[in-house]
Design a protein around this motif. Structure first.
Motif, PDB file in Angstrom:
ATOM      1  N   LEU A  65       0.824  -1.215   0.000  1.00 22.34           N
ATOM      2  CA  LEU A  65       0.000   0.000   0.000  1.00 22.34           C
ATOM      3  C   LEU A  65       0.855   1.261   0.000  1.00 22.34           C
ATOM      4  O   LEU A  65       0.510   2.249  -0.663  1.00 22.34           O
ATOM      5  N   ASP A  66       1.973   1.241   0.712  1.00 20.34           N
ATOM      6  CA  ASP A  66       2.875   2.394   0.729  1.00 20.34           C
ATOM      7  C   ASP A  66       3.467   2.663  -0.651  1.00 20.34           C
ATOM      8  O   ASP A  66       3.841   3.789  -0.962  1.00 20.34           O
ATOM      9  N   ASP A  67       3.550   1.627  -1.479  1.00 23.96           N
ATOM     10  CA  ASP A  67       4.122   1.735  -2.822  1.00 23.96           C
ATOM     11  C   ASP A  67       3.073   2.091  -3.880  1.00 23.96           C
ATOM     12  O   ASP A  67       3.413   2.304  -5.038  1.00 23.96           O
ATOM     13  N   GLU A  68       1.809   2.133  -3.495  1.00 22.50           N
ATOM     14  CA  GLU A  68       0.718   2.437  -4.425  1.00 22.50           C
ATOM     15  C   GLU A  68       0.841   3.879  -4.919  1.00 22.50           C
ATOM     16  O   GLU A  68       0.969   4.814  -4.118  1.00 22.50           O
ATOM     17  N   PRO A  69       0.829   4.094  -6.256  1.00 27.41           N
ATOM     18  CA  PRO A  69       0.987   5.445  -6.800  1.00 27.41           C
ATOM     19  C   PRO A  69      -0.021   6.468  -6.264  1.00 27.41           C
ATOM     20  O   PRO A  69       0.351   7.619  -6.031  1.00 27.41           O
ATOM     21  N   TYR A  70      -1.271   6.089  -6.057  1.00 21.89           N
ATOM     22  CA  TYR A  70      -2.243   7.036  -5.507  1.00 21.89           C
ATOM     23  C   TYR A  70      -1.868   7.438  -4.079  1.00 21.89           C
ATOM     24  O   TYR A  70      -2.066   8.582  -3.683  1.00 21.89           O
ATOM     25  N   VAL A  71      -1.336   6.498  -3.306  1.00 26.92           N
ATOM     26  CA  VAL A  71      -0.913   6.813  -1.929  1.00 26.92           C
ATOM     27  C   VAL A  71       0.315   7.708  -1.968  1.00 26.92           C
ATOM     28  O   VAL A  71       0.364   8.751  -1.311  1.00 26.92           O
ATOM     29  N   LYS A  72       1.308   7.304  -2.757  1.00 25.18           N
ATOM     30  CA  LYS A  72       2.537   8.100  -2.863  1.00 25.18           C
ATOM     31  C   LYS A  72       2.263   9.503  -3.391  1.00 25.18           C
ATOM     32  O   LYS A  72       2.949  10.453  -3.031  1.00 25.18           O
ATOM     33  N   GLY A  73       1.237   9.624  -4.249  1.00 23.39           N
ATOM     34  CA  GLY A  73       0.888  10.919  -4.830  1.00 23.39           C
ATOM     35  C   GLY A  73      -0.005  11.770  -3.947  1.00 23.39           C
ATOM     36  O   GLY A  73      -0.395  12.871  -4.350  1.00 23.39           O
ATOM     37  N   GLY A  74      -0.366  11.264  -2.770  1.00 29.06           N
ATOM     38  CA  GLY A  74      -1.176  12.039  -1.842  1.00 29.06           C
ATOM     39  C   GLY A  74      -2.656  12.124  -2.197  1.00 29.06           C
ATOM     40  O   GLY A  74      -3.351  13.023  -1.741  1.00 29.06           O
ATOM     41  N   LEU A  75      -3.150  11.184  -3.004  1.00 31.39           N
ATOM     42  CA  LEU A  75      -4.544  11.234  -3.448  1.00 31.39           C
ATOM     43  C   LEU A  75      -5.501  10.446  -2.555  1.00 31.39           C
ATOM     44  O   LEU A  75      -6.715  10.495  -2.752  1.00 31.39           O
ATOM     45  N   VAL A  76      -4.964   9.727  -1.578  1.00 30.96           N
ATOM     46  CA  VAL A  76      -5.798   8.910  -0.697  1.00 30.96           C
ATOM     47  C   VAL A  76      -5.964   9.631   0.641  1.00 30.96           C
ATOM     48  O   VAL A  76      -4.993   9.867   1.357  1.00 30.96           O
ATOM     49  N   ALA A  77      -7.216   9.970   0.958  1.00 32.20           N
ATOM     50  CA  ALA A  77      -7.514  10.676   2.206  1.00 32.20           C
ATOM     51  C   ALA A  77      -7.603   9.708   3.379  1.00 32.20           C
ATOM     52  O   ALA A  77      -7.230  10.038   4.491  1.00 32.20           O
ATOM     53  N   ARG A  78      -8.108   8.503   3.107  1.00 30.41           N
ATOM     54  CA  ARG A  78      -8.315   7.529   4.180  1.00 30.41           C
ATOM     55  C   ARG A  78      -8.184   6.129   3.607  1.00 30.41           C
ATOM     56  O   ARG A  78      -8.649   5.859   2.505  1.00 30.41           O
TER      57      ARG A  78
END
Length: 112
Positions: A65-78
């Motif tokens: 999950l830490d490697d997920e592009p949406y997470v790394k890009g700051g697009l996931v709020a929760r």
């Protein structure tokens, strides 16, 4: 192997995710090819997505999950994570039957 259901709630709409979508999709396809991502997709009518992973440990899932592009890009709020123990349903039956299909079934005397 443990199964986990993960829900990503996004802080931007679909249009706001488009710049990272190709990397996100490529990541998910790679994980699916490795047998790690079992299922994934958007939740209809929500600004979120649901993913089902199969991994050895919760720590392994966290690295993914830490490697997920949406997470790394700051697009996931929760992110909501739940370990899941599926046991019933047509998919479970199909999986069990496919495993049994590979085994030889002994012939029964008198059966035609």
């Amino acid at each position: 192997m443990a199964k986990f259901v993960v829900e990503f709630e996004y802080n931007v709409d679909r249009a706001g995710r488009q710049g990272l979508h190709p990397a996100h999709a490529e990541n998910l396809y790679r994980l699916a090819d490795k047998g790690v991502l079992l299922l994934g997709g958007p939740l209809v009518g929500e600004n979120s997505g649901l993913l089902v992973y199969e991994v050895e440990t919760r720590d392994e899932l966290q690295r993914i999950l830490d490697d997920e592009p949406y997470v790394k890009g700051g697009l996931v709020a929760r992110t909501r994570i739940q370990e899941w123990a599926p046991g019933k349903g047509s998919w479970i039956t199909a999986l069990n039957n496919s495993g049994n299909a590979a085994k030889e079934v002994p012939a029964v005397e008198g059966a035609h």
